[in-house]
Write an enzyme that holds these catalytic residues in place. Structure first.
Site, PDB file in Angstrom:
ATOM      1  N   SER A  57       0.874  -1.173   0.173  1.00  0.00           N
ATOM      2  CA  SER A  57      -0.270  -0.014  -0.103  1.00  0.00           C
ATOM      3  C   SER A  57       0.572   1.592   0.187  1.00  0.00           C
ATOM      4  O   SER A  57       1.442   1.636  -0.931  1.00  0.00           O
ATOM      5  CB  SER A  57      -1.471   0.134   1.234  1.00  0.00           C
ATOM      6  OG  SER A  57      -1.693   1.023   1.043  1.00  0.00           O
ATOM      7  N   HIS A  64      -7.550  -5.456   0.055  1.00  0.00           N
ATOM      8  CA  HIS A  64      -6.555  -4.825   0.110  1.00  0.00           C
ATOM      9  C   HIS A  64      -5.552  -5.621   1.209  1.00  0.00           C
ATOM     10  O   HIS A  64      -3.901  -5.366   1.566  1.00  0.00           O
ATOM     11  CB  HIS A  64      -6.859  -3.315   0.513  1.00  0.00           C
ATOM     12  CG  HIS A  64      -5.691  -2.317   0.702  1.00  0.00           C
ATOM     13  ND1 HIS A  64      -4.297  -2.245  -0.859  1.00  0.00           N
ATOM     14  CD2 HIS A  64      -5.078  -2.199   1.052  1.00  0.00           C
ATOM     15  CE1 HIS A  64      -3.803  -1.352  -0.458  1.00  0.00           C
ATOM     16  NE2 HIS A  64      -3.830  -1.122   0.934  1.00  0.00           N
ATOM     17  N   ASP A  91      -9.098  -6.865  -4.328  1.00  0.00           N
ATOM     18  CA  ASP A  91      -8.619  -5.262  -3.217  1.00  0.00           C
ATOM     19  C   ASP A  91      -8.943  -4.158  -4.365  1.00  0.00           C
ATOM     20  O   ASP A  91      -8.478  -4.288  -5.865  1.00  0.00           O
ATOM     21  CB  ASP A  91      -6.928  -4.929  -3.610  1.00  0.00           C
ATOM     22  CG  ASP A  91      -6.830  -3.912  -3.353  1.00  0.00           C
ATOM     23  OD1 ASP A  91      -6.843  -3.279  -2.802  1.00  0.00           O
ATOM     24  OD2 ASP A  91      -4.752  -4.106  -3.123  1.00  0.00           O
TER      25      ASP A  91
END
Lengths: 389, 205
Positions: free
Chosen positions: A161, A360, A327
């Site tokens: 991320s 995610h 995600d």
């Protein structure tokens, strides 16, 4: 939880329970905003031993609300490190073999200079007087930390991320210092949908009457409700609908029937409220504003004349990208466009898309296929780097 | 993307065409057998492109540098002459646009190595002639309705396509049913009739 609740200021911000590297007036941090940050400090953790050749160092970059406590008990929450499933003695990233470094990013609230840190000019927390921090600023500071260790070339930089954005920035800004790069569940830019969610979070914080224009520490209060709402909204984006449905469905929380009111009737409501409440115990609201902004501003292609491949021109770094099918914050297409750019730059690149319904946040969980990919990639890079097993 | 599940006798032939330490892109790298062979025996700087995500994940877990992608769509992202060799083994017949793919191979690699099952082989001809049915052989194990192979060609067809694309055949090998090389002195028609598979080393001038 003691750290943030203890006093009017955030003790972990100035005096963290981890090593700190302080830079004085002679070594300011040059910020993208056009100003210098000085003095400033970086809080970090290390695991394992740096070998004599200084060739076995792995830099782990944390995500939006992560910190440097990647593989040790978190002093604020008392919970295990956020990537302890992956990093440690005998783990996939074996700290008997590698020297692992994880720093709190600039703008954070666990010991690196951020909005909760004391501004030496005023003796009060920076609040919004801290210039906006970019991903590149964070990486610039990390690079000064790596210099401090005398490490010329990192064996690997990895993270998910926002951490993945830092990995990409590292590989682009300092290609000669990154032997291998492992960006996970990330993108070379923040999409407008992602910016939109972040804006909702920021507005929730700023709408809290206890926010006081960012000067809440001076009023002895913190915008806990606003920050909790921001976290609740963000948390939904880290999961997938399938995972939410599997876990909660429309199940009721501790009751037989609907109350026809606005209590947390559903388990999902109760879960999100809990996520929001525990978050405000460990994170600073202003830091949340800065961190989300840094991700919104990130656009690696724009920094290179609009062509992402130019960000990696001539790179010798070995890349492995990982995405997850469910995600929706950083969908596979984001990773694929980075892969295409790396191909165009003639880079060595692997790309794994992992089928999972965990969304995610899958990069933080025990995902065997993720671990297999990391293991294979790190192993072959170690052989290429001449690191003995 | 490796399409036919036979023993892949062509891999050795392909590997023998590649000098040590070359930069190699294996398009349709399948389970990574060729890349692993090249990495272990020739220390090549090898990359792979593979259609099936499962294949890719296994390759990466084994330490190979492979990405998921489609030869028909994704070759355009590779730079001109980015590799010493681009290999397309047992995959050409499964592409939607073999001519475009071959053209891209010749652009990306200084040399292209292409192996494919020969549809001109006598067994194939015989099967169609005698049984009147689409042939199913060891190298072509699929029935007509479930085959990933959509563009079969014969050795002769392939040579014609190479001419059309301005590619020079630097070396060519045909393998018979036993995986043995057919003598170089044999004429094209012989190869086309007895070759079960063919391996070509190509260069564009």
């Amino acid at each position: 939880m003691a750290a943030l609740r203890a006093g009017k200021t955030n003790n972990e911000a100035d005096q963290p329970s981890s090593p700190v590297l302080r830079f004085g007036a002679d070594k300011p941090l040059k910020l993208d905003a056009g100003t210098l940050l000085s003095p400033f400090q970086i809080a970090y953790q290390t695991y394992g031993t740096l070998n004599d050749a200084r060739s076995n160092a792995i830099l782990v970059c944390h995500a939006l609300t992560g910190d440097q406590h990647v593989a040790n008990t978190n002093p604020v929450t008392g919970k295990p490190g956020w990537w302890e499933v992956l990093i440690g003695p005998g783990r996939i990233i074996d700290t008997n073999r590698f020297f692992v470094i994880c720093s709190n990013v600039i703008g954070g609230c666990l010991g690196s200079t951020g909005p909760a840190s004391t501004n030496p000019a005023t003796g009060k927390p920076y609040g919004l007087d801290l210039p906006v921090i970019t991903i590149r600023d964070m990486v610039r500071a990390q690079q000064m930390l790596i210099d401090h260790f005398g490490i010329e070339k990192l064996f690997c930089v990895l993270g998910g991320s926002m951490g993945g954005m830092q990995v990409l920035e590292w590989a682009s800004s300092y290609p000669e210092r990154v032997f291998s790069a492992l960006p996970i569940a990330t993108g070379a830019r923040h999409s407008s949908q992602n910016i939109a969610f972040h804006e909702v979070g920021r507005q929730a914080v700023m709408a809290d009457p206890d926010w006081h224009g960012g000067k809440y520490f001076e009023n002895g209060k913190r915008p806990e409700k606003g920050l909790a709402v921001a976290r609740m909204a963000a948390h939904i984006t880290y999961l997938s609908e399938a995972a939410l449905h599997r876990k909660f469905g429309r199940n009721l929380q501790d009751r037989e029937a609907l109350t026809f009111g606005f209590d947390a009737d559903f388990q999902i409501e109760s879960y999100l409220r809990h996520q929001g409440m525990t978050f405000v115990d460990r994170f600073d609201a202003n830091s949340y504003l800065y961190m989300t902004r840094s991700m919104d501003y990130f656009d690696l292609a724009a920094d290179h004349g609009g062509r992402l491949a130019d960000a990696f021109a001539g790179t010798k770094t070995r890349f492995c990208l990982v995405s997850f099918t469910s995600d929706w914050l950083f969908p596979t297409e984001e990773s694929r466009s980075i892969v295409h750019a790396l191909n165009a730059a003639g880079a060595s690149v692997s790309f794994v898309e992992i089928e999972t319904d965990r969304g995610h946040d899958a990069f933080l969980l025990d995902e065997p296929e993720l671990f297999a990919a990391i293991n294979g990639f790190i192993g072959s890079a170690a052989r290429a780097r001449g690191l003995s097993a | 993307m490796s399409v036919n599940g036979s023993q892949r006798v062509d891999l050795e032939v392909v590997a023998n065409l590649i000098p040590p330490q070359s930069r190699v892109l294996d398009v349709g790298s399948g389970d990574g057998s060729l890349l692993e062979l090249l990495q272990d025996t020739k220390q090549v700087d090898g990359r792979g492109l593979e259609l099936s995500q499962r294949g890719v994940n296994e390759c990466v877990a084994r330490g190979l540098s492979v990405i998921q992608g489609d030869a028909d769509k994704d070759l355009e992202f590779y730079p001109d002459k980015g590799f010493d060799f681009v290999v397309l083994s047992q995959t050409l017949q499964a592409t939607r646009n073999p001519k475009l793919v071959l053209d891209e191979l010749l652009r990306i690699g200084n040399r292209a190595i292409v192996s494919f099952p020969n549809f001109g082989h006598w067994r194939v001809r015989l099967s169609l002639f005698v049984k009147g049915r689409m042939p199913v052989t060891q190298d072509l194990p699929y029935s007509w309705y479930d085959t990933p192979n959509i563009h079969f060609c014969t050795i002769r067809d392939f040579v014609n396509l190479c001419e059309e694309l301005g590619a020079t055949v630097e070396k060519a090998t045909a393998l018979d049913a036993a995986g043995q090389k057919i003598g170089l002195s044999m004429p094209w028609w012989f190869w086309n009739f007895f070759g079960q598979q063919a391996v070509f080393l190509l260069k564009r001038n």
